[in-house]
Write a protein that holds these residues in place. Structure first.
Motif, PDB file in Angstrom:
ATOM      1  N   THR A  77      42.870  33.758  46.734  1.00 23.66           N
ATOM      2  CA  THR A  77      42.991  34.954  45.903  1.00 23.66           C
ATOM      3  C   THR A  77      44.331  34.944  45.171  1.00 23.66           C
ATOM      4  O   THR A  77      45.223  34.178  45.499  1.00 23.66           O
ATOM      5  CB  THR A  77      42.904  36.230  46.755  1.00 23.66           C
ATOM      6  OG1 THR A  77      43.967  36.209  47.706  1.00 23.66           O
ATOM      7  CG2 THR A  77      41.576  36.343  47.463  1.00 23.66           C
ATOM      8  N   ALA A  78      44.414  35.810  44.184  1.00 20.09           N
ATOM      9  CA  ALA A  78      45.655  35.963  43.424  1.00 20.09           C
ATOM     10  C   ALA A  78      45.957  37.454  43.326  1.00 20.09           C
ATOM     11  O   ALA A  78      45.053  38.269  43.127  1.00 20.09           O
ATOM     12  CB  ALA A  78      45.528  35.352  42.041  1.00 20.09           C
ATOM     13  N   ALA A 123      38.735  34.114  38.783  1.00 19.88           N
ATOM     14  CA  ALA A 123      38.066  35.284  38.202  1.00 19.88           C
ATOM     15  C   ALA A 123      38.908  35.852  37.072  1.00 19.88           C
ATOM     16  O   ALA A 123      40.124  35.686  37.045  1.00 19.88           O
ATOM     17  CB  ALA A 123      37.871  36.349  39.280  1.00 19.88           C
ATOM     18  N   PRO A 124      38.277  36.548  36.138  1.00 24.44           N
ATOM     19  CA  PRO A 124      39.056  37.174  35.064  1.00 24.44           C
ATOM     20  C   PRO A 124      39.711  38.468  35.550  1.00 24.44           C
ATOM     21  O   PRO A 124      39.171  39.171  36.397  1.00 24.44           O
ATOM     22  CB  PRO A 124      38.000  37.473  33.994  1.00 24.44           C
ATOM     23  CG  PRO A 124      36.726  37.619  34.761  1.00 24.44           C
ATOM     24  CD  PRO A 124      36.845  36.692  35.942  1.00 24.44           C
ATOM     25  N   ALA A 125      40.863  38.761  35.026  1.00 23.26           N
ATOM     26  CA  ALA A 125      41.564  40.020  35.308  1.00 23.26           C
ATOM     27  C   ALA A 125      41.655  40.777  34.001  1.00 23.26           C
ATOM     28  O   ALA A 125      41.943  40.185  32.952  1.00 23.26           O
ATOM     29  CB  ALA A 125      42.960  39.736  35.858  1.00 23.26           C
ATOM     30  N   SER A 126      41.388  42.091  34.044  1.00 22.41           N
ATOM     31  CA  SER A 126      41.480  42.854  32.802  1.00 22.41           C
ATOM     32  C   SER A 126      41.731  44.324  33.079  1.00 22.41           C
ATOM     33  O   SER A 126      41.342  44.850  34.118  1.00 22.41           O
ATOM     34  CB  SER A 126      40.193  42.708  31.982  1.00 22.41           C
ATOM     35  OG  SER A 126      39.107  43.249  32.695  1.00 22.41           O
ATOM     36  N   VAL A 127      42.418  44.957  32.120  1.00 20.93           N
ATOM     37  CA  VAL A 127      42.659  46.393  32.137  1.00 20.93           C
ATOM     38  C   VAL A 127      42.446  46.896  30.710  1.00 20.93           C
ATOM     39  O   VAL A 127      42.882  46.264  29.751  1.00 20.93           O
ATOM     40  CB  VAL A 127      44.070  46.752  32.675  1.00 20.93           C
ATOM     41  CG1 VAL A 127      45.168  46.144  31.830  1.00 20.93           C
ATOM     42  CG2 VAL A 127      44.244  48.249  32.804  1.00 20.93           C
ATOM     43  N   HIS A 128      41.705  48.019  30.575  1.00 22.19           N
ATOM     44  CA  HIS A 128      41.398  48.608  29.266  1.00 22.19           C
ATOM     45  C   HIS A 128      41.938  50.031  29.251  1.00 22.19           C
ATOM     46  O   HIS A 128      41.709  50.788  30.195  1.00 22.19           O
ATOM     47  CB  HIS A 128      39.882  48.615  29.017  1.00 22.19           C
ATOM     48  CG  HIS A 128      39.288  47.252  29.034  1.00 22.19           C
ATOM     49  ND1 HIS A 128      39.133  46.525  27.890  1.00 22.19           N
ATOM     50  CD2 HIS A 128      38.837  46.480  30.054  1.00 22.19           C
ATOM     51  CE1 HIS A 128      38.591  45.353  28.204  1.00 22.19           C
ATOM     52  NE2 HIS A 128      38.408  45.304  29.508  1.00 22.19           N
ATOM     53  N   VAL A 129      42.630  50.388  28.186  1.00 19.65           N
ATOM     54  CA  VAL A 129      43.271  51.698  28.077  1.00 19.65           C
ATOM     55  C   VAL A 129      42.723  52.414  26.848  1.00 19.65           C
ATOM     56  O   VAL A 129      42.662  51.822  25.757  1.00 19.65           O
ATOM     57  CB  VAL A 129      44.811  51.550  27.958  1.00 19.65           C
ATOM     58  CG1 VAL A 129      45.479  52.904  27.850  1.00 19.65           C
ATOM     59  CG2 VAL A 129      45.357  50.744  29.124  1.00 19.65           C
ATOM     60  N   THR A 130      42.358  53.693  27.020  1.00 19.26           N
ATOM     61  CA  THR A 130      41.934  54.537  25.906  1.00 19.26           C
ATOM     62  C   THR A 130      42.741  55.825  25.956  1.00 19.26           C
ATOM     63  O   THR A 130      42.673  56.567  26.956  1.00 19.26           O
ATOM     64  CB  THR A 130      40.429  54.879  25.997  1.00 19.26           C
ATOM     65  OG1 THR A 130      39.691  53.669  26.067  1.00 19.26           O
ATOM     66  CG2 THR A 130      39.990  55.700  24.799  1.00 19.26           C
TER      67      THR A 130
END
Length: 180
Positions: A77-78, A123-130
């Motif tokens: 894991t990371a 695995a991909p890591a992502s964060v989305h902000v609105t």
């Protein structure tokens, strides 16, 4: 005048040399004193075995509070840290460990916001902000294993931004483009 009665012998066949003690049913003859069908040495051995078993059980119960070891071949894991800086409120969606394709969403969270998760390597890591209707400015950052990966900024009413990156397949990846 007092009369004396003689002790009567038990009815049945008379056995020579007995004193009114019946023979044992197991055929070993009658005994006196401590021989009443129990063996003190056997009791001592049984007690020692019982104490040994109790010790093993107690050790197992007390030792079970330690964290279980990772199974062999467990996926590496990371550690990923998502951070959103700015003022005001925003809706934030991010990839977390164990999500089934549905990213957790934190709605109307006050900024700044920070979350650290552990994701499977590769695995991909992502964060989305609105941003909300009041707008403003918010910037997201993505950090993998303590290394800065990406930064992006959103501005204005309902402004959007995202930070994403692929995690290295394993610790110390030889591919420099994937070694985040």
């Amino acid at each position: 005048m007092p009369t004396t009665e003689e002790a009567k012998a038990p009815e049945g066949p008379e056995i020579a040399g007995t004193t009114g003690v019946s023979p044992r049913r197991d055929g070993r003859g009658a005994g006196r004193g401590s021989d009443h069908g129990t063996d003190r040495g056997g009791i001592a051995v049984a007690a020692v075995l019982l104490l040994a078993c109790a010790g093993v059980v107690a050790f197992g119960v007390l030792d079970s509070e330690k964290a279980p070891p990772k199974p062999p071949g467990a996926a590496p894991t990371a550690e990923v840290t998502y951070e959103v800086l700015g003022e005001g409120t925003a809706d934030i969606a991010y990839r977390a460990a164990g999500d089934d394709g549905e990213a957790p969403v934190v709605a109307h969270v006050g900024l700044p916001w920070r979350k650290t998760v552990s994701l499977p390597a590769g695995a991909p890591a992502s964060v989305h902000v609105t941003l909300d209707e009041r707008g403003g400015t918010a910037s997201c950052t993505l950090t993998v294993r303590g290394e800065h990966v990406q930064r992006a900024t959103a501005t204005g009413a309902f402004g959007r931004t995202a930070c994403s990156g692929e995690l290295p397949a394993r610790e110390g990846s030889a591919d420099p483009e994937r070694a985040y």
